[in-house]
Motif scaffolding. Structure first.
Motif, PDB file in Angstrom:
ATOM      1  N   SER A  54       0.805  -1.224   0.000  1.00 21.46           N
ATOM      2  CA  SER A  54       0.000   0.000   0.000  1.00 21.46           C
ATOM      3  C   SER A  54       0.834   1.269   0.000  1.00 21.46           C
ATOM      4  O   SER A  54       0.329   2.361  -0.272  1.00 21.46           O
ATOM      5  N   GLY A  55       2.109   1.114   0.353  1.00 23.97           N
ATOM      6  CA  GLY A  55       2.973   2.276   0.520  1.00 23.97           C
ATOM      7  C   GLY A  55       2.968   2.822   1.930  1.00 23.97           C
ATOM      8  O   GLY A  55       3.690   3.770   2.228  1.00 23.97           O
ATOM      9  N   GLY A  56       2.200   2.200   2.801  1.00 20.37           N
ATOM     10  CA  GLY A  56       2.073   2.719   4.144  1.00 20.37           C
ATOM     11  C   GLY A  56       3.214   2.386   5.086  1.00 20.37           C
ATOM     12  O   GLY A  56       3.383   3.036   6.117  1.00 20.37           O
ATOM     13  N   SER A  57       4.000   1.366   4.739  1.00 23.62           N
ATOM     14  CA  SER A  57       5.134   0.967   5.576  1.00 23.62           C
ATOM     15  C   SER A  57       6.407   0.933   4.742  1.00 23.62           C
ATOM     16  O   SER A  57       6.382   0.548   3.578  1.00 23.62           O
ATOM     17  N   THR A  58       7.492   1.322   5.375  1.00 22.35           N
ATOM     18  CA  THR A  58       8.792   1.292   4.706  1.00 22.35           C
ATOM     19  C   THR A  58       9.828   0.644   5.613  1.00 22.35           C
ATOM     20  O   THR A  58       9.651   0.555   6.839  1.00 22.35           O
ATOM     21  N   ASN A  59      10.917   0.221   5.005  1.00 23.66           N
ATOM     22  CA  ASN A  59      12.004  -0.427   5.718  1.00 23.66           C
ATOM     23  C   ASN A  59      13.297   0.017   5.051  1.00 23.66           C
ATOM     24  O   ASN A  59      13.388  -0.018   3.815  1.00 23.66           O
ATOM     25  N   TYR A  60      14.286   0.428   5.841  1.00 26.74           N
ATOM     26  CA  TYR A  60      15.534   0.950   5.290  1.00 26.74           C
ATOM     27  C   TYR A  60      16.735   0.247   5.904  1.00 26.74           C
ATOM     28  O   TYR A  60      16.716  -0.134   7.075  1.00 26.74           O
ATOM     29  N   ALA A  61      17.784   0.140   5.115  1.00 25.12           N
ATOM     30  CA  ALA A  61      19.069  -0.234   5.683  1.00 25.12           C
ATOM     31  C   ALA A  61      19.473   0.853   6.667  1.00 25.12           C
ATOM     32  O   ALA A  61      19.337   2.048   6.372  1.00 25.12           O
ATOM     33  N   ASP A  62      19.942   0.439   7.818  1.00 27.02           N
ATOM     34  CA  ASP A  62      20.254   1.408   8.878  1.00 27.02           C
ATOM     35  C   ASP A  62      21.216   2.492   8.401  1.00 27.02           C
ATOM     36  O   ASP A  62      21.077   3.668   8.761  1.00 27.02           O
ATOM     37  N   SER A  63      22.182   2.106   7.601  1.00 26.09           N
ATOM     38  CA  SER A  63      23.217   3.050   7.176  1.00 26.09           C
ATOM     39  C   SER A  63      22.705   4.103   6.213  1.00 26.09           C
ATOM     40  O   SER A  63      23.379   5.106   5.966  1.00 26.09           O
ATOM     41  N   LEU A  64      21.514   3.888   5.656  1.00 26.26           N
ATOM     42  CA  LEU A  64      20.993   4.800   4.636  1.00 26.26           C
ATOM     43  C   LEU A  64      19.808   5.637   5.125  1.00 26.26           C
ATOM     44  O   LEU A  64      19.337   6.514   4.398  1.00 26.26           O
ATOM     45  N   LYS A  65      19.341   5.352   6.312  1.00 23.59           N
ATOM     46  CA  LYS A  65      18.210   6.121   6.850  1.00 23.59           C
ATOM     47  C   LYS A  65      18.543   7.596   6.891  1.00 23.59           C
ATOM     48  O   LYS A  65      19.629   7.996   7.295  1.00 23.59           O
ATOM     49  N   GLY A  66      17.580   8.400   6.465  1.00 19.92           N
ATOM     50  CA  GLY A  66      17.759   9.845   6.499  1.00 19.92           C
ATOM     51  C   GLY A  66      18.250  10.424   5.192  1.00 19.92           C
ATOM     52  O   GLY A  66      18.056  11.608   4.928  1.00 19.92           O
TER      53      GLY A  66
END
Length: 123
Positions: A54-66
């Motif tokens: 739905s696009g409502g949740s995301t997940n990122y590699a810790d080193s790339l967050k932000g």
């Protein structure tokens, strides 16, 4: 079957930004979680980010967050990766992939892949 085509890669100076797109065709785009991976020469394929169906949740590699933001537009059957404050170490081929769930970060658990788009960040 889902066909994925990435675009938007290129050469950018350090500190710059790029927006990658992943256009899907075939089976219903909204049935899949979408992810971006990258692979630098001589290195393993690395998880970057994923977005839920739905696009409502995301997940990122810790080193790339932000710095990186993943999104999708189900009406356009397209996923995006906004990359800011790029660094030379971000240089890689970036791949989009379609899979089952946003929480999966292992590349071998994704079902469909694009051909990749090259991102080169110069110092």
């Amino acid at each position: 079957q889902v066909q994925l085509v990435e675009s938007g890669g290129g050469l950018v100076q350090a500190g710059g930004s790029l927006r990658l797109s992943c256009a899907a065709s075939g089976r219903t785009f909204s049935s899949y979680a979408m992810a971006w991976f990258r692979q630098a020469p001589g290195k393993e394929r690395e998880f970057v980010a994923a977005v839920s169906r739905s696009g409502g949740s995301t997940n990122y590699a810790d080193s790339l967050k932000g710095r990186f933001t993943i999104s999708r537009d189900n009406a356009k059957s397209t996923a995006y990766l906004e990359m800011n404050s790029l660094k030379p170490e971000d240089t890689a081929v970036y791949y989009c992939a379609a899979g089952r769930t946003v929480s999966v970060t292992s590349w071998y658990r994704y079902d469909y892949w694009g051909q990749g788009t090259q991102v080169t960040v110069s110092s």
